[in-house]
Design a protein around this motif. Sequence first.
Motif, PDB file in Angstrom:
ATOM      1  N   LEU A 165     -22.085 -22.881 -17.337  1.00  0.00           N
ATOM      2  CA  LEU A 165     -22.305 -21.454 -17.545  1.00  0.00           C
ATOM      3  C   LEU A 165     -21.235 -20.655 -16.810  1.00  0.00           C
ATOM      4  N   PHE A 166     -20.939 -19.497 -17.360  1.00  0.00           N
ATOM      5  CA  PHE A 166     -20.022 -18.562 -16.723  1.00  0.00           C
ATOM      6  C   PHE A 166     -20.862 -17.645 -15.837  1.00  0.00           C
ATOM      7  N   PRO A 167     -20.626 -17.678 -14.535  1.00  0.00           N
ATOM      8  CA  PRO A 167     -21.498 -16.948 -13.610  1.00  0.00           C
ATOM      9  C   PRO A 167     -21.338 -15.427 -13.680  1.00  0.00           C
ATOM     10  N   SER A 168     -22.346 -14.757 -13.138  1.00  0.00           N
ATOM     11  CA  SER A 168     -22.310 -13.316 -12.843  1.00  0.00           C
ATOM     12  C   SER A 168     -22.024 -12.466 -14.080  1.00  0.00           C
ATOM     13  N   GLN A 169     -22.624 -12.852 -15.200  1.00  0.00           N
ATOM     14  CA  GLN A 169     -22.366 -12.139 -16.447  1.00  0.00           C
ATOM     15  C   GLN A 169     -23.018 -10.761 -16.482  1.00  0.00           C
ATOM     16  N   ASN A 170     -24.011 -10.514 -15.670  1.00  0.00           N
ATOM     17  CA  ASN A 170     -24.640  -9.191 -15.624  1.00  0.00           C
ATOM     18  C   ASN A 170     -24.110  -8.334 -14.486  1.00  0.00           C
ATOM     19  N   THR A 171     -23.121  -8.869 -13.755  1.00  0.00           N
ATOM     20  CA  THR A 171     -22.517  -8.093 -12.663  1.00  0.00           C
ATOM     21  C   THR A 171     -21.013  -8.057 -12.846  1.00  0.00           C
ATOM     22  N   GLU A 172     -20.267  -8.640 -11.904  1.00  0.00           N
ATOM     23  CA  GLU A 172     -18.809  -8.501 -11.964  1.00  0.00           C
ATOM     24  C   GLU A 172     -18.136  -9.362 -13.011  1.00  0.00           C
ATOM     25  N   GLY A 173     -18.805 -10.401 -13.476  1.00  0.00           N
ATOM     26  CA  GLY A 173     -18.185 -11.311 -14.432  1.00  0.00           C
ATOM     27  C   GLY A 173     -17.675 -12.572 -13.751  1.00  0.00           C
ATOM     28  N   ALA A 174     -17.281 -13.536 -14.559  1.00  0.00           N
ATOM     29  CA  ALA A 174     -16.825 -14.830 -14.052  1.00  0.00           C
ATOM     30  C   ALA A 174     -15.477 -14.698 -13.353  1.00  0.00           C
ATOM     31  N   HIS A 175     -15.378 -15.320 -12.187  1.00  0.00           N
ATOM     32  CA  HIS A 175     -14.145 -15.270 -11.405  1.00  0.00           C
ATOM     33  C   HIS A 175     -13.012 -15.976 -12.151  1.00  0.00           C
ATOM     34  N   MET A 176     -11.835 -15.350 -12.138  1.00  0.00           N
ATOM     35  CA  MET A 176     -10.656 -15.908 -12.784  1.00  0.00           C
ATOM     36  C   MET A 176      -9.569 -16.108 -11.736  1.00  0.00           C
TER      37      MET A 176
END
Length: 338
Positions: free
Chosen positions: A242-253
Amino acid sequence: MLKATTVLAGALAAAVATAAAAEGELNIYSSRHYDTDEQLYSEFEEATGITINRIEGNADELIARMTAEGENSPADILITVDTSRLTRAKDAGVLQSIESDVLEARVPGYLQDEDNQWFGFSQRSRIIFYDKDEVTNPPLTYLDLADPAYKGKVCIRSSKNTYNQTLLASIVTHHGADTARRWAEGVVANMARDPQGGDTDQIRGLVSGECDIAVANSYYFARSIRKDVKGVSENRDQIGWLFPSQNTEGAHMNLSGGGVAVHAPNKDNAIKFLEYLASDSAQAYFSAGNDEYPAVPGVGLAPSIAALGHFKPDDVNLSEVARNLPEAQKIFNDVGWK
């Protein structure tokens, strides 16, 4: 040990000792170690007639080498992976600010150094993997990795790993140092084992049963879709992601990027090469050849990357994240993250 390619390192240094900028040449110091990048170099040479001379090695070794060489350095470009290493290069004074309308137009502002000393050209997302048989409620955010519910379940790399350093620096940026410190303490408490190995080893730890949750960059897993990766490809049905933090800052890149060396003898050619890396053809090859996400919007994804699904990426300004790297390292040290 540094590895010279195309020309011997000694010959390269001697050629520049005359202080003359050799027309039609480009000297690249690179810590990218992917065989698939050969196509990037050969395509540029064929399109421009410029001969690329390349020295490969560890990023910190290359930065130290450029520092020691000083004004006599043959380096025109430094290419490396992750914001932390690009920041080290800038702080060491081995890069220079450049002007390029092409790069300004093609590379999003948040993937550029604020002083135009480096530019990002490809990205990887740091995502969460889990054993589908053992974990029914996986952590949905990076902060969730510190939840006591996951005690003894997490595999993650060492604090010396640049990807983790930048991830923690981004948590400091978004949530503040106090939250970041509590997070790091919680993750240490939840580790299934002491940090060891690379990103693929974290996924293999999940498959072997050493842990139920792992943190790794997207391209290590996407590679197992495109070709055989021992211990991963044959067990993909077991692995959820899963790609984390999708309801907040988004997935870290985190990113791979480059900049022009401060004493570049072939500065114009160096800028041409960086502009080429932002072209559609080069951007597509970052995806197809090494399972990375292009930095330039609108470039199509390779099937191996597209198979991971759509997600919201974190578009935080990486120059701001870079300023928090020292705080991140202090937190790692303070909480005993090995």
